[in-house]
Design a protein around this motif. Structure first.
Motif, mmCIF file in Angstrom:
data_model
loop_
_atom_site.group_PDB
_atom_site.id
_atom_site.type_symbol
_atom_site.label_atom_id
_atom_site.label_comp_id
_atom_site.label_asym_id
_atom_site.label_seq_id
_atom_site.Cartn_x
_atom_site.Cartn_y
_atom_site.Cartn_z
ATOM 1 N N UNK A 12 15.612 -33.226 -47.008
ATOM 2 C CA UNK A 12 14.266 -33.187 -46.439
ATOM 3 C C UNK A 12 14.037 -31.861 -45.703
ATOM 4 N N UNK A 13 15.061 -31.431 -44.976
ATOM 5 C CA UNK A 13 14.955 -30.152 -44.258
ATOM 6 C C UNK A 13 14.740 -29.000 -45.245
ATOM 7 N N UNK A 15 13.510 -29.238 -48.243
ATOM 8 C CA UNK A 15 12.183 -29.372 -48.844
ATOM 9 C C UNK A 15 11.124 -28.749 -47.931
ATOM 10 N N UNK A 16 11.273 -29.021 -46.643
ATOM 11 C CA UNK A 16 10.294 -28.524 -45.686
ATOM 12 C C UNK A 16 10.455 -27.012 -45.444
ATOM 13 N N UNK A 17 11.697 -26.556 -45.563
ATOM 14 C CA UNK A 17 11.923 -25.111 -45.384
ATOM 15 C C UNK A 17 11.393 -24.332 -46.582
ATOM 16 N N UNK A 18 11.357 -24.986 -47.729
ATOM 17 C CA UNK A 18 10.752 -24.383 -48.922
ATOM 18 C C UNK A 18 11.382 -23.061 -49.310
ATOM 19 N N UNK A 19 12.709 -23.058 -49.383
ATOM 20 C CA UNK A 19 13.450 -21.848 -49.804
ATOM 21 C C UNK A 19 13.236 -20.643 -48.878
ATOM 22 N N UNK A 20 12.823 -20.891 -47.679
ATOM 23 C CA UNK A 20 12.624 -19.794 -46.725
ATOM 24 C C UNK A 20 13.813 -19.833 -45.753
ATOM 25 N N UNK A 23 13.013 -20.058 -41.965
ATOM 26 C CA UNK A 23 12.537 -21.391 -41.531
ATOM 27 C C UNK A 23 13.709 -22.368 -41.525
#
Lengths: 120, 650
Positions: A12-13, A15-20, A23
């Motif tokens: 989930x982390x 997913x939320x970070x979105x490959x950044x 973040x």
């Protein structure tokens, strides 16, 4: 793409970070920080029998634990959330709080490892 | 004085039991001269005739001569009292029988008059009291009958026992025939035997109370409440009296209340369990959806893309179905909530076909979609619910068809400027449904069983489908022939989405994210959790290049921001310190300028049943996004509410 260890699941982390990576790092730092400060705070509120404040803290911890992916901790925290409302069950809270504390040590270690990995 | 006595409407019928005609005449004359008004006198001359008259009619008073041809002395009175203890008897005695008169009153007579000694005022007075007493006893009897309360009394030293008629009626006994004497109570079989035990208790405590469950003569069960009060006279003799009440109705009501409370409690527990299970099931489903969302942009090959896209579509439907199964209690209470969003019907149908096609191909079935020409593409309705209906019906059609094929068809039934009525039909060449099962297939947990095949499924699908259709004002029907196949069809109305609305609004269909990526708007995030703040902000900024995000940590901070500037949409956490989401929304709606008060506010919550909470709509929240949140859902809802706001302003 994601860490699958014994105690954490960062899907989930991630997913939320979105490959950044930045973040991701910030989220890991916040997760570690919330766990390190939040759990002792919950213990203190329990000792002082401040049930409403404890419930609020457990509510906040709920969001934090979503990022850790540790289901046993999520369940234990949910139990605290339920039993610290209008009808308190101190015995049940104590049990769940102890479980949270025990589980957190392994989770913290794995999160620190994940942090190191990000920093590299 | 007599003239002021109330007239209770009791007839002034008087029974005169007297064998001396001259005396009968004398009484008649006296009564005519009295102020009693209309008195109807019935004269009989023997004990037997007197008893017969009482059996046939009611009398306000009985004037009784003790010496009759078939009975003499005190025995005459005793016979009357035994048979009719509640009647008012005025004994007529000889001039020298004063002692007998007193004895009669002691035994239960209302009064006595000495023949030759009384004049008409005395007779009138005695009758007046008698009639009055009769009135009171009659009212008491009525009151006891209505309240189902009887009274009783008992004197041990004389082994005397009396119970009012209602006591007997409670036990389904005839009050005239079943008169108990004290000795009867000692019999353990007697329904009032319990009073013997209560008397012992009352001797010690002064009063004894009980509730008993009894089986009466006709076999039915009744609940009675008994009270026994003990008093002791100066000679040490005990006198007991009390009441007995039929409380069956109260008990039944209490049982029903308890059953209702238990049912409510069970429903509450069930809801809690469902909420917990829902949470557990939703998490992995969200992970599947989340991973698919991540995977989708990475896929380069067209075929692979279609596969992953099918996973995404099916996962969304599955998540919807999980929610609906978990909300089955809500369905049963007609509490389904429908959203109203614009969507492309053709795309929905094509997506459905693509998602289901692999299943049909596995069974080598023809699988075709027929759309009418001129079908309005953009309609407003609940896309997820429509998908749920179609996936269920098409899934069933494929499941029960082994050869031939499945045809999905839409027909236009009616179209106006604003509305479109469509008929959806799903025709298969499968096993068919026997006539005997056509009615029951829409019931919960009903599955079509065949000896030669194993049927998958929960048996909830068609029941839920029917509910969803009916609650949107539609109707589902089925025509089937065993061995040849079935046609399920249903009609639904949709609002037409105006072309201008669709052109101007940033609403996005499927993966055409580019359509809205240039959208420019401002959003206020009200969230106390730092990680959530970061994630929401970053997710929005990554999706929309021109979004302005303002982050606040509580309601007060949010209000402070809104006092200085307006925003296009607000994302509101509900549980926060200082001022929670409900209070903040309430404040914005009620206390801020119209332009700000009408800003769309989306709750961000982990409670999936939040929209069913009364305060959700009371405080004016427009919609909600579940946490942990699905970015697609968040984007879609933001776009929808921005478009709606734009339309309103236009």
């Amino acid at each position: 793409m994601h860490d699958k260890k014994n105690h954490i699941n960062l899907d989930y982390l991630e997913l939320m970070a979105g490959n950044d990576p930045q973040v991701r790092l910030t989220l890991l730092e916040l997760l570690l920080s919330d766990l390190r400060t939040g759990l002792p705070q919950m213990r203190a509120l329990f000792e002082e029998k401040k049930w409403t404040a404890l419930q609020q803290a457990a509510h906040k911890m709920k969001s934090t634990l979503d990022y850790s992916g540790n289901q046993a901790m999520q369940q234990a925290n949910l139990s605290i959330l339920n039993y610290s409302g209008d009808q308190q069950d101190p015995q049940e809270i104590d049990l769940s709080l102890t479980q949270l504390e025990k589980l957190s040590s392994s989770v913290l270690i794995e999160l620190e490892e994940a942090m190191i990995k990000v920093n590299f | 004085m007599y003239k002021h006595l109330p007239d209770f409407g009791i007839s002034n019928k008087i029974l005169l039991v007297e064998d001396d005609p001259s005396y009968v005449r004398l009484v008649e004359i006296m009564l005519e001269q009295s102020d009693l008004g209309e008195c109807e006198i019935t004269n009989v001359s023997t004990l037997a005739d007197g008893l017969k008259a009482l059996k046939e009619g009611n009398y306000a008073a009985i004037l009784l001569d003790l010496n009759l041809p078939d009975s003499t002395g005190f025995e005459t009175l005793e016979t009357f009292l035994t048979h009719y203890p509640n009647n008012n008897i005025i004994v007529l005695t000889g001039a020298s029988d004063k002692y007998l008169g007193l004895k009669a009153v002691k035994a239960g007579a209302q009064d006595y008059l000495e023949k030759g000694e009384f004049d008409f005022p005395q007779l009138a007075k005695s009758l007046r009291f008698s009639i009055e007493r009769s009135n009171i006893l009659s009212r008491l009897e009525d009151a006891q009958r209505i309240a189902k309360i009887g009274h009783w009394e008992c004197r041990l030293n004389k082994e005397f026992f009396f119970a009012s008629n209602e006591v007997y009626r409670i036990f389904n006994l005839d009050p005239v025939e079943a008169k108990f004497v004290y000795a009867d109570l000692k019999n353990p079989e007697n329904p009032l035997h319990v009073l013997i035990q209560m008397e012992e208790e009352a001797k010690l405590l002064g009063i004894s109370k009980r509730e008993e469950r009894i089986v009466i003569r006709n076999g039915s069960t009744r609940f009675i409440s008994l009270t026994c009060k003990a008093t002791r006279n100066s000679l040490g003799h005990y006198h007991f009296n009390g009441i007995l009440q039929d409380i069956t109705e109260q008990k039944r009501a209490e049982e029903m209340r308890n059953a209702r409370d238990l049912a409510q409690e069970s429903a509450k527990i069930k809801e809690q369990v469902i909420a917990n299970v829902s949470h557990e099931m939703r998490t992995p489903m969200n992970a599947i959806l989340g991973m698919t969302n991540l995977l989708l942009p990475m896929v380069k090959e067209k075929e692979e893309y279609e596969y992953v896209y099918s996973i995404k579509q099916s996962s969304e439907v599955l998540l919807g179905i999980i929610n609906d199964i978990l909300h089955v209690s809500a369905y049963q209470n007609n509490e389904i909530h429908f959203s109203s969003n614009a969507f492309n019907l053709t795309t929905v149908m094509q997506d459905l076909m693509e998602a289901m096609r692999p299943k049909a191909q596995e069974k080598k079935l023809d699988f075709d979609l027929f759309l009418p020409s001129g079908l309005h593409q953009q309609i407003i309705g609940d896309k997820l619910r429509l998908n749920q209906i179609l996936y269920n019906l098409v899934g069933n059609a494929i499941k029960f068809t082994d050869k031939g094929g499945v045809k999905v068809k839409i027909e236009i039934l009616r179209q106006t400027i604003d509305f479109l009525e469509l008929r959806f039909s799903i025709k298969d060449s499968g096993i068919g449904i026997p006539d005997s099962e056509l009615e029951s297939i829409f019931e919960t947990f009903t599955r079509i069983s065949r000896k030669d095949r194993v049927t998958e499924g929960t048996g909830l699908g068609l029941a839920i489908t029917k509910k969803i259709i009916e609650q949107q004002g539609g109707k589902i029907q089925v025509v089937s022939q065993l061995g040849s196949g079935s046609v399920f069809y249903f009609d639904l109305m949709f609002e037409l989405a105006p072309e201008t609305q669709l052109k101007n609004k940033p609403y996005k269909e499927n993966n055409s994210a580019k359509d809205s990526s240039t959208l420019s708007f401002s959003v206020l995030i009200v969230e106390d959790h730092k990680m959530n703040q970061l994630v929401i902000q970053r997710t929005l900024e990554k999706h929309w290049k021109n979004v302005k995000v303002i982050v606040t940590s509580n309601g007060d901070e949010a209000i402070e921001v809104l006092e200085k500037q307006s925003v296009d949409i607000i994302l509101m956490d509900l549980q926060m310190p200082i001022r929670d989401g409900f209070e903040t929304t309430n404040y914005i709606r009620k206390n801020m300028p119209v332009q700000i008060a009408q800003t769309p506010i989306l709750a961000m919550t982990a409670h999936h049943m939040i929209s069913q909470q009364e305060k959700f709509s009371r405080y004016g929240l427009d919609d909600y996004v579940l946490k942990p949140f699905d970015p697609e859902q968040l984007f879609e809802k933001i776009e929808f509410h921005l478009a709606r706001k734009a339309l309103k302003n236009a």
